[in-house]
Design an enzyme around this catalytic site. Structure first.
Site, PDB file in Angstrom:
ATOM      1  N   SER A 152       0.811  -1.222   0.000  1.00 22.29           N
ATOM      2  CA  SER A 152       0.000   0.000   0.000  1.00 22.29           C
ATOM      3  C   SER A 152       0.842   1.268   0.000  1.00 22.29           C
ATOM      4  O   SER A 152       0.317   2.353  -0.235  1.00 22.29           O
ATOM      5  CB  SER A 152      -0.931   0.002   1.217  1.00 22.29           C
ATOM      6  OG  SER A 152      -0.183  -0.008   2.417  1.00 22.29           O
ATOM      7  N   HIS A 157       9.791  -1.458   1.539  1.00 18.11           N
ATOM      8  CA  HIS A 157       9.899  -1.526   2.997  1.00 18.11           C
ATOM      9  C   HIS A 157       9.853  -2.974   3.429  1.00 18.11           C
ATOM     10  O   HIS A 157       9.018  -3.754   2.972  1.00 18.11           O
ATOM     11  CB  HIS A 157       8.798  -0.714   3.690  1.00 18.11           C
ATOM     12  CG  HIS A 157       7.427  -0.957   3.149  1.00 18.11           C
ATOM     13  ND1 HIS A 157       6.983  -0.400   1.969  1.00 18.11           N
ATOM     14  CD2 HIS A 157       6.397  -1.707   3.623  1.00 18.11           C
ATOM     15  CE1 HIS A 157       5.737  -0.793   1.741  1.00 18.11           C
ATOM     16  NE2 HIS A 157       5.357  -1.600   2.728  1.00 18.11           N
TER      17      HIS A 157
HETATM   18  P1  AMP Z   1       2.426  -2.450   2.937  1.00 18.97           P
HETATM   19  O1  AMP Z   1       0.945  -2.678   3.085  1.00 18.97           O
HETATM   20  O2  AMP Z   1       3.249  -3.683   2.848  1.00 18.97           O
HETATM   21  O3  AMP Z   1       2.701  -1.472   1.798  1.00 18.97           O
HETATM   22  O4  AMP Z   1       2.880  -1.753   4.269  1.00 18.97           O
HETATM   23  C1  AMP Z   1       2.761  -0.386   4.489  1.00 18.97           C
HETATM   24  C2  AMP Z   1       2.860  -0.179   5.964  1.00 18.97           C
HETATM   25  O5  AMP Z   1       3.170   1.178   6.206  1.00 18.97           O
HETATM   26  C3  AMP Z   1       1.576  -0.480   6.720  1.00 18.97           C
HETATM   27  O6  AMP Z   1       1.830  -1.498   7.682  1.00 18.97           O
HETATM   28  C4  AMP Z   1       1.211   0.857   7.363  1.00 18.97           C
HETATM   29  O7  AMP Z   1       0.656   0.696   8.640  1.00 18.97           O
HETATM   30  C5  AMP Z   1       2.550   1.547   7.408  1.00 18.97           C
HETATM   31  N1  AMP Z   1       2.522   3.008   7.410  1.00 18.97           N
HETATM   32  C6  AMP Z   1       1.872   3.811   6.544  1.00 18.97           C
HETATM   33  N2  AMP Z   1       2.130   5.097   6.823  1.00 18.97           N
HETATM   34  C7  AMP Z   1       2.990   5.100   7.888  1.00 18.97           C
HETATM   35  C8  AMP Z   1       3.617   6.114   8.641  1.00 18.97           C
HETATM   36  N3  AMP Z   1       3.441   7.408   8.367  1.00 18.97           N
HETATM   37  N4  AMP Z   1       4.423   5.759   9.672  1.00 18.97           N
HETATM   38  C9  AMP Z   1       4.605   4.444   9.959  1.00 18.97           C
HETATM   39  N5  AMP Z   1       4.037   3.441   9.272  1.00 18.97           N
HETATM   40  C10 AMP Z   1       3.230   3.761   8.260  1.00 18.97           C
END
Ligand code: AMP
Length: 114
Positions: free
Chosen positions: A95, A100
């Site tokens: 997302s 990451h």
């Molecule tokens: P993914 O779904 O693998 O792309 O993981 C994205 C992750 O980023 C999710 O677990 C979100 O909770 C996390 N996330 C999104 N925005 C932030 C933020 N500003 N600080 C920390 N984590 C975030």
């Protein structure tokens, strides 16, 4: 990338709960943790998804894992087990469009993942 939230965290433009950083990588606590420990490890370099990492990024890709391993050692989570996850594209749950590595620990995990 100017509109990338993780680039903004890496540059300090947006606050995050940073647990480790150096010239190449930044690690910070996930805003919506899925385990007692849920840290995201990112490269400072903007790469949108893991499939776009190239040969020249080999050391950087390794650095993501080694950074996660060091954090896990520091937290004493090695024995109990931990999970490293890279979601690539929407079908796998990606997302945020900046590579990451999820570091999850502090509970037991099922397999296969959902
Ligand atoms: P993914 O779904 O693998 O792309 O993981 C994205 C992750 O980023 C999710 O677990 C979100 O909770 C996390 N996330 C999104 N925005 C932030 C933020 N500003 N600080 C920390 N984590 C975030």
């Amino acid at each position: 990338m100017s509109d990338c939230i993780f680039c903004k965290i890496a540059s300090g433009e947006i606050n995050a709960s940073i647990v480790y950083q150096d010239d190449e990588v930044v690690a910070f606590n996930d805003l919506n943790p899925q385990a007692p420990t849920h840290v995201l490890v990112i490269p400072r370099k903007h790469v949108s998804r893991v499939s776009e990492l190239e040969e020249a990024d080999a050391a950087l890709a390794g650095r993501l894992i080694l950074t996660a391993n060091q954090i896990v050692r520091d937290l004493g989570l090695v024995e109990a087990g931990y999970r490293l996850v890279l979601n690539c594209n929407e079908g796998a749950g990606q997302s945020v469009w900046h590579v990451h590595l999820h570091l999850l620990g502090g509970r037991t995990f099922g397999w296969p993942p959902g």
